[in-house]
Design a protein around this motif. Structure first.
Motif: not given
Length: 363
Positions: A23-34, A40-44, A95-102, A104-107
């Motif tokens: 819920t804090r860092c992912d771009s996808v909600k727990l129900d599968g929707t974006n 605001e999302r937390g970083s990796y 998977s979160l790392w790959c998502q952040k890389v794609q 462009g949010e990798v800190a």
């Protein structure tokens, strides 16, 4: 509480861990929707910190240790180990790392300060007579955060910064640890000093008596890294006799009367201004740069064993997790040697110093 209740309790905590991360860092909600792009999302890095907190909570507070989360071989319904150290959580973090890389949010980690470049350059710039001189009042003076040319700081602030730089670099300390040092934590001798820290951020539930002191010696061959000289010059310039070693500044390069430590935010602002003085873009640097730079300096230039560096930095000597690696290696650090020269037979040979054992292609 029986084993079934314990297992259910831990499964609920495990679910809480994955929910917190998702819920804090992912771009996808727990129900599968974006999530909306405005959320605001937390970083990796934030997700890593949350996982580390939960690993400590399960391992130490719940007494589950650091074994991976697995099903008991004796009781099929019983789960053992640390829920935070599980295949599911590791897969999610990957998977979160790959998502952040794609996205462009990798800190990236803070760029390390190299001992031969920036500390030495800042040392020489700050020690120019027009910058190092202590005046009764420095016009334009430093209390308003101005960074116009080199007029943003007077001699006192530059004395203060140099002493803080050297302590953070050699002792590999957080800025909070450096800025909370008080005069009674220092004990001077003829050619050395002892720094006794009252607390360490990396030591969980640390007791003052368990924190090893830092022995710092005069370094005549590397004046820009001599902590004894830097601290002595700062105490002489500031005339601070009690309280915090690095106190807040008022306007005109004057030390504020209240015994309050310099904040990490203000220290970072001054550090960035100092980098601009020598023509360095401060965007890749943070207060953590000194810790990383000191670690690399001790390992690469001083050729300290990893065990000595871990002992000085207060890191675990259990090399299974290799915490020290993230301070030694980073993609945004300056290269020590150009890639094209790795196999170049005509490159300049390294010269080994017979005194300290260091070697460098530019020696």
């Amino acid at each position: 509480m029986d084993h079934g209740c314990v297992s259910l309790h831990l499964i609920l905590l495990f679910s809480l861990l994955t929910c917190l991360l998702g819920t804090r860092c992912d771009s996808v909600k727990l129900d599968g929707t974006n999530k909306p792009s405005t959320n605001e999302r937390g970083s990796y890095g934030h997700a890593q910190k949350m996982q580390a907190v939960m690993t400590y909570a399960f391992g130490h507070l719940q007494g589950l240790g650091n074994l991976p989360w697995h099903e008991s071989e004796l009781h099929s319904s019983q789960m053992l180990g640390n829920p935070s150290v599980s295949v599911e959580v590791s897969s999610y973090m990957c998977s979160l790392w790959c998502q952040k890389v794609q996205a462009g949010e990798v800190a990236g980690s803070a760029c390390a300060i190299a001992s031969v470049t920036y500390p030495e350059k800042m040392y020489h710039f700050n020690h120019c007579p027009e910058n190092w001189a202590i005046l009764d009042y420095w016009p334009g003076g430093c209390g308003d955060g101005s960074s116009e040319s080199s007029r943003w700081a007077g001699g006192r602030i530059r004395h203060c910064l140099h002493a803080a730089y050297v302590i953070a670099f050699l002792c590999m300390l957080h800025s909070d640890e450096v800025l909370k040092i008080q005069l009674h934590d220092l004990h001077f001798f003829s050619n050395s000093l002892i720094l006794m820290l009252p607390f360490r951020k990396i030591t969980k539930m640390a007791v003052h008596n368990n924190i090893k002191p830092f022995w710092l010696w005069i370094m005549p061959m590397e004046a820009h890294l001599c902590a004894v000289q830097a601290i002595s010059e700062w105490i002489t310039a500031s005339k601070i006799m009690t309280g915090y070693l690095f106190q807040k500044f008022a306007s005109g390069d004057q030390i504020a009367e209240a015994n309050q430590p310099l904040t990490s935010e203000r220290f970072l602002e001054l550090f960035c201004n100092n980098l601009l003085d020598i023509g360095v873009d401060p965007s890749s640097y943070h207060t953590h740069s000194f810790w990383r730079g000191g670690c690399q300096y001790l390992h690469i230039e001083c050729q300290w064993p990893l065990r000595h560096i871990c002992e000085l930095g207060g890191w675990s000597l259990e090399f299974t997790n290799l915490t020290i690696v993230k301070y030694l290696i980073s993609h945004n650090d300056d290269a020590t040697e150009p890639h094209e020269h790795f196999f170049n037979p005509d490159r300049s040979p390294s010269v080994k110093c017979p005194h300290c054992g260091r070697s460098c292609p530019c020696a």
